[in-house]
Design a protein around this motif. Structure first.
Motif, short mmCIF file in Angstrom:
data_model
loop_
_atom_site.label_atom_id
_atom_site.label_comp_id
_atom_site.label_asym_id
_atom_site.label_seq_id
_atom_site.Cartn_x
_atom_site.Cartn_y
_atom_site.Cartn_z
N ASN A 1 13.33 -14.19 32.07
CA ASN A 1 11.85 -13.99 31.85
C ASN A 1 11.27 -14.00 33.46
O ASN A 1 11.96 -14.86 34.26
CB ASN A 1 10.99 -15.17 31.15
CG ASN A 1 11.38 -14.99 29.64
OD1 ASN A 1 11.52 -13.91 28.96
ND2 ASN A 1 11.69 -15.96 29.02
N ILE B 1 3.92 -12.41 31.32
CA ILE B 1 5.66 -12.68 31.38
C ILE B 1 6.52 -11.51 30.62
O ILE B 1 5.90 -11.05 29.62
CB ILE B 1 5.93 -14.05 30.32
CG1 ILE B 1 5.05 -15.25 30.81
CG2 ILE B 1 7.28 -14.32 30.17
CD1 ILE B 1 5.60 -15.89 32.13
N THR C 1 10.49 -9.67 30.26
CA THR C 1 11.82 -9.93 30.11
C THR C 1 12.71 -8.69 30.77
O THR C 1 12.16 -7.58 30.72
CB THR C 1 12.08 -9.94 28.33
OG1 THR C 1 11.14 -10.95 27.83
CG2 THR C 1 13.52 -10.39 28.28
#
Lengths: 277, 277
Positions: free
Chosen positions: B174, B183, B185
């Motif tokens: 992350n 956030i 990924t």
């Protein structure tokens, strides 16, 4: 600065290789090298013979005032055979086997030297066709599309699965992904393609041809025509119900998950790629 | 077949250009052309001088039994300047403006000739660094990564936003996407990268450097080191809080949506790209 023949040959070779499928007037070279056109013609004769003997490509001379010289990448059959056999050796390594019988190919697609060879091989097959652009679907087909496009000197068009704000207005179509008969979506930025173009479509892997068929629908939607279908690896077991005319470099024949073996053979490229040997 | 010098020069130029950053023993050429090593050395002297005069690259000779010759793509400053100014001209066309002040760049990334020039420019900057691989995030950075990697003769590593079955086991991290502090990924196939490598990371656009920072975290996760950061276009307004050392070709200074104007200037590449002239 006065150029010697030997220096002209080196520089000319570089320039031609950097500008495939582009007509270069003889005056460009004669002014650059401050040399008579007759000397340039002799130089080009030497380049042409070497390119053709070594299977680098053709040097096509267009006579007349609007004429010039054009380098067309065109490999000999043996170089295409070497590329296919190197691909087969590389792809049949048993550590490529993934659960579900999938084949890990990401490293091959990330190898610029191999992609360059693959691009030249496909560019050879379509050397005398009218191709205005090369199209693929993100992500894995992109290196192949760019490698082919560089040798044909045409733009690359990347179709996406989802639309992004940086693409501007898009056209979206639904298509049936072959094996699972699932409905999927493809999106192409409206600015990416003009109508009336002849487009070569390419991808890294083809099963029944659903994705290729989706790209064909997109071509119709944009008023474009199909110039050809180029596939790195085709699934030899799948019924190509959705694909008709295509060229494949390698055919995946059998994957044995229990014994961890992968069987590949040459695709239809070597027989149908238009080699006159 | 006995080769003449002129033919050797053409073929040798082709071979060297196709194999950048690779040490080629002199015996390879002398056997291929059935010529004495002294003739081959003379040929290489001509190629070297032309390559260096014209800003094609360096020809580095390594003496001794394990020696040979190596072509290192290295442009002159003026060619890098031309590439930057052509990019600025192309990218400041007002029809590139998208709602929200975004810039449409997909066609530039799909232009193989421009990508080839961009690749050579960045390869020039990292010509004498140890770079083992070039990394980018799917999708738009891929053509840039491949273009750089081809001229450095190293593999490309593509990080994805989501994991796919054809990638095998993956490592996921992350990271904070810079501007929106969201956030996100990033996923990389475990097979894609070995530990201990020096990796150059690249992307088409950099705002505050969040994505670049995500890639750096991935490098740490894989026990790899950062060799450099290469960006096509950087946002001149954004505070590069997450990026330190990077090279950019172009800087986006101002986008005026009302008057539909885009202002770009040269990035830090021309001053910090290591040109000696």
């Amino acid at each position: 600065m006065k150029w010697k023949r030997s220096e002209r040959l080196v520089d000319m070779t570089y320039y031609l290789l950097e500008h495939p499928h582009k007509l270069i007037p003889l005056t460009y070279f004669s002014e650059l090298y401050e040399s008579a056109k007759s000397s340039i013609s002799e130089d080009l004769g030497i380049v042409k013979e070497t390119f053709e003997t070594k299977g680098i490509g053709l040097l096509i001379t267009v006579p007349g005032a609007a004429g010039g010289v054009k380098y067309v990448p065109k490999l000999h059959l043996d170089e295409a055979e070497n590329t296919v056999s190197d691909l087969i050796t590389e792809l049949s390594r048993s550590d490529r086997l993934l659960p579900g019988g999938y084949l890990f190919m990401t490293d091959v697609l990330g190898n610029p030297e191999m992609m360059n060879r693959v691009g030249k091989v496909f560019a050879t097959a379509y050397a005398s066709e009218k191709v205005d652009a090369v199209m693929t679907v993100a992500t894995k087909g992109i290196p192949i599309a760019h490698a082919i496009a560089r040798h044909l000197n045409v733009p690359v068009i990347v179709v996406r699965r989802d639309s992004k704000v940086t693409e501007g207005p898009t056209v979206s179509i639904n298509y049936v992904s072959g094996s699972a008969r699932r409905i999927q979506t493809m999106v192409l930025s409206k600015r990416s393609m003009k109508s009336g173009q002849r487009v070569l479509i390419t991808d890294d892997f083809m099963k029944v041809g659903g994705t290729m068929n989706g790209m064909k629908s997109l071509l119709e939607e944009f008023g474009c025509a199909l110039a050809g279908v180029a596939v790195l690896v085709e699934d030899g077991h799948a019924d190509k119900q959705l694909a008709d005319d295509y060229l494949s470099l390698v055919k995946l024949c059998d994957v044995d998950e229990r014994n961890r073996t992968i069987q590949l053979e040459a695709g239809n490229f070597l027989t149908e790629g238009g080699f006159t040997s």
